[in-house]
Design an enzyme around this catalytic site. Structure first.
Site, short mmCIF file in Angstrom:
data_model
loop_
_atom_site.label_atom_id
_atom_site.label_comp_id
_atom_site.label_asym_id
_atom_site.label_seq_id
_atom_site.Cartn_x
_atom_site.Cartn_y
_atom_site.Cartn_z
N CYS A 107 1.76 2.04 -1.91
CA CYS A 107 1.77 3.31 -1.17
C CYS A 107 2.18 4.49 -2.03
CB CYS A 107 2.69 3.19 0.04
SG CYS A 107 2.08 2.06 1.32
N ARG A 109 -5.67 -17.96 2.74
CA ARG A 109 -4.74 -17.14 3.53
C ARG A 109 -4.77 -17.58 4.99
NH1 ARG A 109 -0.06 -14.40 4.12
NH2 ARG A 109 -0.27 -12.44 5.25
N ARG A 168 2.21 -5.79 -6.17
CA ARG A 168 1.12 -4.82 -6.25
C ARG A 168 1.58 -3.55 -6.98
NH1 ARG A 168 -0.53 -4.10 -0.11
NH2 ARG A 168 1.75 -4.15 0.01
N THR A 221 -6.45 -0.01 0.36
CA THR A 221 -7.21 1.11 -0.19
C THR A 221 -6.61 1.46 -1.55
OG1 THR A 221 -5.82 2.51 1.23
CG2 THR A 221 -8.09 2.13 1.93
N ASP A 241 -9.65 -12.51 8.09
CA ASP A 241 -9.45 -12.24 6.67
C ASP A 241 -10.47 -13.04 5.88
OD1 ASP A 241 -6.82 -11.01 4.97
OD2 ASP A 241 -8.11 -12.39 3.87
#
Length: 444
Positions: A283, A52, A354, A108, A47
């Site tokens: 999503c 992180r 998110r 994405t 990453d």
């Protein structure tokens, strides 16, 4: 198939002892998958974010997808050798050079115009291209529209590596099905779609995944089929929720409770159990735009998909308007009123903010001159401020409010004494239909 590659495949298919996996992207998708693979294979998790990596190597996952004791049990102190098992997390991409099975799990997103942003995929593909070798395999898990793996990502690897697909290296697509915050449907318990750039590679990729996925796998006929299956899964949910949101608007005009209607309708055996609400997250609120992008590129305007998106994207503002109307009906002055919003994450019992649509509710209420206080014990205040410019408290604030709005159904909110939070004349608005019967003045 390349002679070197054929020898490697025979060895791998027989016992998988030669597989070493590199996972690129250690977020909500990559980390649970890397941890699971590490129960059987040597895994290097890469990453770009140094902080992180530091938290993961200390045995802590701030996304709360992997429990600390499970993560610590999987960790290796250095890059594990072929034939062993364990997970080593790093921000040093050069450690990917020893891997021969790469899995890309980067996000994405869409941009401000709702156009798919493939920048993270291009970056990850470039990284793979720097280290991929003869006979290696790269599998993409990131949500894309059909054709992205072969037409967008693979050419980047070919340019970086000088190798050719299905001659020197091979590819596959296995769409992620991670459900953030869900401790029941974890990665190993969700059936996995797999695919490959040749029949032999498809078989090997399926074998690697099926060795750790206890729910089993489904081998799609080709990469494009697997890519399309992914985007329609969440597009289907988005459209169904949009229908429920439109129903909620109609019920509000008629003066009946949406949830009462759904309870009655659900007595039919084949009624689909969807409910109205705010559609956020990485999503459901994003994937339909990837499918729409493909359709538009082919000259077709997708009416149902985009109509559903318009309805769901506008629900934050609609909810704010409904709250204000309820307050006006009770003669509560709107300007400088105090409203408490319960929950900010995009879904219950997880810290993921998110694409949360609660931000739209907060911003729309503020446009009316309302003073909004947001309480969410799951959300990270610094992240909320950085991403949305909205202050979120982890502790329940003192005082009483002109309106209390339940936006996210965190279990912890079941313990709240809602009456102690509201003024004598006030409104309780329940977006989720979560509060006990009779507590809310209005449900979405």
């Amino acid at each position: 198939m390349h002679q070197y590659s054929q020898t490697l495949y025979i060895t791998m298919i027989l016992d998988l002892k030669e597989v070493k996996i590199g996972v690129i992207g250690l977020g909500y998708v990559g980390l649970p998958l890397a941890r699971l693979f590490a129960t059987r294979f040597p895994v290097v998790g890469f990453d770009l974010k140094k902080n992180r990596i530091e938290e993961l190597m200390s045995g802590h996952d701030s996304t709360l997808e992997v429990d600390s004791d499970v993560l610590r049990a999987a960790l290796a102190t250095s890059s594990p050798a072929i034939g062993s098992a364990g997970l080593y997390c790093t921000d040093d991409a050069s450690l990917l050079a020893d891997c021969n099975f790469y899995v890309v799990t980067v996000p994405t997103p869409v941009d401000k115009h709702n156009t798919p942003d493939l920048t993270p995929l291009y970056g990850a593909s470039s990284t793979v291209g720097k280290y991929i070798s003869l006979g290696d395999i790269v599998v993409y898990e990131s949500t894309v529209y059909p054709g992205v793996t072969e037409d967008e990502c693979i050419p980047v690897i070919e340019r970086e590596s000088g190798l050719k697909l299905n001659v020197d290296f091979f590819a596959g697509y296995s769409p992620e099905r991670i459900n953030p915050g869900d401790k029941l449907h974890t990665v190993e318990k969700i059936r996995k779609i797999t695919s490959g750039s040749t029949p032999e590679v498809a078989e090997l990729i399926d074998k690697v995944y099926s060795s750790v996925i206890i729910a089993g796998t489904f081998k799609a006929s080709c990469i494009k089929v697997a890519e399309t299956a992914k985007v329609i899964e969440n597009s289907q949910r988005d459209i169904n929720i949009a229908f429920m949101n439109e129903l909620a608007k109609i019920c509000a005009l008629v003066g009946i409770d949406t949830h009462d209607v759904l309870e009655a309708a659900s007595t039919k055996w084949n009624f689909l159990p969807f409910k109205p609400g705010l559609v956020g997250g990485h999503c459901i609120g994003v994937d339909p735009y990837y499918l729409a992008q493909l359709a538009q590129d082919k000259g077709y305007h997708p009416e149902v998909i985009l109509a559903g998106r318009r309805i769901n994207d506008g629900m934050g503002e609609y909810v704010a308007q409904q709250i204000v109307k309820c307050m006006i009906r009770k003669d509560i002055p709107i300007n400088k009123s105090k409203v408490l919003v319960l929950g900010f994450t995009f879904k219950e019992n997880c810290p993921d903010v998110r694409n949360t649509k609660v931000s739209q509710v907060v911003e729309s209420l503020a446009d009316f001159g309302v003073g909004v206080t947001v309480y969410d014990p799951w959300a990270k205040p610094a992240e909320c401020m950085h991403e949305y410019g909205i202050e979120v408290a982890n502790e329940l604030p003192d005082g009483r409010f002109d309106a209390v709005v339940l936006c996210v159904a965190h279990d912890v909110f079941r313990e709240l004494d809602i009456d102690s939070l509201r003024k004598e004349v006030s409104v309780v608005y329940d977006i989720k239909g979560f509060l006990p019967e009779g507590v809310a003045d209005k449900r979405l």
